[in-house]
Design a protein around this motif. Structure first.
Motif, PDB file in Angstrom:
ATOM      1  N   ILE A 279      35.678 -16.248  52.146  1.00  0.00           N
ATOM      2  CA  ILE A 279      36.995 -15.734  52.488  1.00  0.00           C
ATOM      3  C   ILE A 279      37.786 -15.243  51.275  1.00  0.00           C
ATOM      4  CG2 ILE A 279      39.221 -16.290  53.555  1.00  0.00           C
ATOM      5  CD1 ILE A 279      37.899 -18.131  55.430  1.00  0.00           C
ATOM      6  N   ASP A 280      37.691 -15.928  50.154  1.00  0.00           N
ATOM      7  CA  ASP A 280      38.675 -15.671  49.096  1.00  0.00           C
ATOM      8  C   ASP A 280      38.059 -15.637  47.707  1.00  0.00           C
ATOM      9  OD1 ASP A 280      41.211 -15.276  47.974  1.00  0.00           O
ATOM     10  OD2 ASP A 280      41.530 -17.423  47.712  1.00  0.00           O
TER      11      ASP A 280
ATOM     12  N   ASP B 186      45.129 -23.339  48.779  1.00  0.00           N
ATOM     13  CA  ASP B 186      44.609 -22.241  49.582  1.00  0.00           C
ATOM     14  C   ASP B 186      43.189 -22.499  50.060  1.00  0.00           C
ATOM     15  OD1 ASP B 186      46.951 -20.869  49.373  1.00  0.00           O
ATOM     16  OD2 ASP B 186      46.279 -19.536  47.777  1.00  0.00           O
TER      17      ASP B 186
ATOM     18  N   TYR C 256      37.915 -21.006  58.261  1.00  0.00           N
ATOM     19  CA  TYR C 256      36.487 -20.677  58.304  1.00  0.00           C
ATOM     20  C   TYR C 256      35.763 -21.566  59.312  1.00  0.00           C
ATOM     21  CZ  TYR C 256      31.618 -20.818  56.669  1.00  0.00           C
ATOM     22  OH  TYR C 256      30.243 -20.809  56.599  1.00  0.00           O
TER      23      TYR C 256
ATOM     24  N   LYS D  68      49.887 -15.883  52.587  1.00  0.00           N
ATOM     25  CA  LYS D  68      50.275 -16.926  53.534  1.00  0.00           C
ATOM     26  C   LYS D  68      51.769 -16.829  53.823  1.00  0.00           C
ATOM     27  CE  LYS D  68      50.072 -21.203  52.088  1.00  0.00           C
ATOM     28  NZ  LYS D  68      49.491 -22.500  51.674  1.00  0.00           N
TER      29      LYS D  68
ATOM     30  N   LEU E  55      41.903 -22.184  53.871  1.00  0.00           N
ATOM     31  CA  LEU E  55      40.927 -21.157  54.231  1.00  0.00           C
ATOM     32  C   LEU E  55      39.632 -21.770  54.747  1.00  0.00           C
ATOM     33  CD1 LEU E  55      41.515 -18.657  51.301  1.00  0.00           C
ATOM     34  CD2 LEU E  55      42.230 -18.404  53.674  1.00  0.00           C
TER      35      LEU E  55
END
Length: 272
Positions: free
Chosen positions: A222-223, A107, A115, A80, A111
């Motif tokens: 995503i993460d 985060d 999304y 970021k 995210l």
């Protein structure tokens, strides 16, 4: 897989799992359109179909529509940036304003907002684990028996649970534990920085461990937490004695090399 009838967009940052994802798509004859995030994408031998930098990332939707993309996967490391260092174009400014309230939260909150923007735009975001089945952490390489004089199964469970409780604050996936307590917590600078911070303490703990887990309510699209050879080398060089991960919800880059290094450095490994 239905995706074979549609074009897939791979939105890629940095890291070894990007290459694994590309290879998986090629093996499965999945047509894909590769978007490289310029500041992080690091595979010059596989140039993406388009580069986007963070200043013009707002252009991504018009590009995906033009390419008639329906499905998307996110893979790779993207840090970021400081908003003060960006020089965004008008489209990117618009999307920054949409996510601004979430930018300085954890985060996962940010995210998840990103999304949801893709979902509202009509895209279907896929679980990258479907493409990286060989990279999903499991307990096949657990080496507890070798270290059972150092740690108990109850302690492993306890460390996993306190890492989960810490993760519920949405401030990081990783903690370093020593003697049933959290010594250090991951911050926005990431896991590598956490390991470096431990090294800088110059401690001589008997059995310090890195615990890296999927945060409760984490957006898995995503993460997902990821480790790899670099993680293992950094752990060894820092003096940390091993790692606990979450099976099925963690990814391992270059698993063969990762577990060779774990064995070489005589490190503890356990997937809960």
């Amino acid at each position: 897989m239905q995706i074979k009838k549609e074009k897939l967009a791979i939105i890629a940052g940095g890291g070894d799992l990007v290459l694994s994802t590309i290879k998986s798509c090629k093996t499965q004859n999945i047509s894909f359109f590769l978007v490289g995030i310029e500041e992080f994408y690091n595979y010059a031998v596989i140039p993406p179909d388009v580069y986007l930098n963070l200043n013009n990332i707002g252009n991504i939707f018009s590009i995906l529509y033009k390419e008639k993309i329906k499905y998307i996967i996110f893979i790779g490391r993207v840090k970021k940036p400081s908003l003060l260092k960006l020089r965004p174009n008008l489209k990117t400014i618009y999307y920054i304003l949409l996510i601004l309230l979430y930018y300085f939260r954890g985060d996962n909150a940010l995210l998840s907002k990103i999304y949801n923007i893709f979902i509202r735009k009509g895209f279907k975001v896929l679980d990258v684990r479907k493409f990286l089945k060989k990279n999903i952490a499991n307990n096949n390489n657990n080496n507890y028996k070798k270290f059972k004089k150092k740690i108990t199964l109850d302690q492993i469970t306890y460390y996993f649970n306190i890492a989960k409780r810490n993760g519920s604050l949405d401030k990081g996936q990783s903690v370093i534990v020593v003697k049933n307590k959290i010594l250090l917590r991951e911050d926005r600078k990431g896991t590598d920085n956490l390991i470096f911070r431990y090294k800088s303490l110059n401690r001589s703990d008997n059995f310090s461990l890195l615990v890296k887990i999927c945060k409760p309510k984490q957006n898995i699209y995503i993460d997902l937490p990821t480790i790899g050879p670099k993680t293992i080398k950094n752990i060894f060089l820092s003096g940390i004695k091993g790692i606990i991960v979450e099976k099925n919800n963690s990814l391992i880059a270059n698993p063969d090399e990762t577990f060779k290094l774990i064995k070489k450095y005589n490190l503890f490994y356990y997937a809960v």
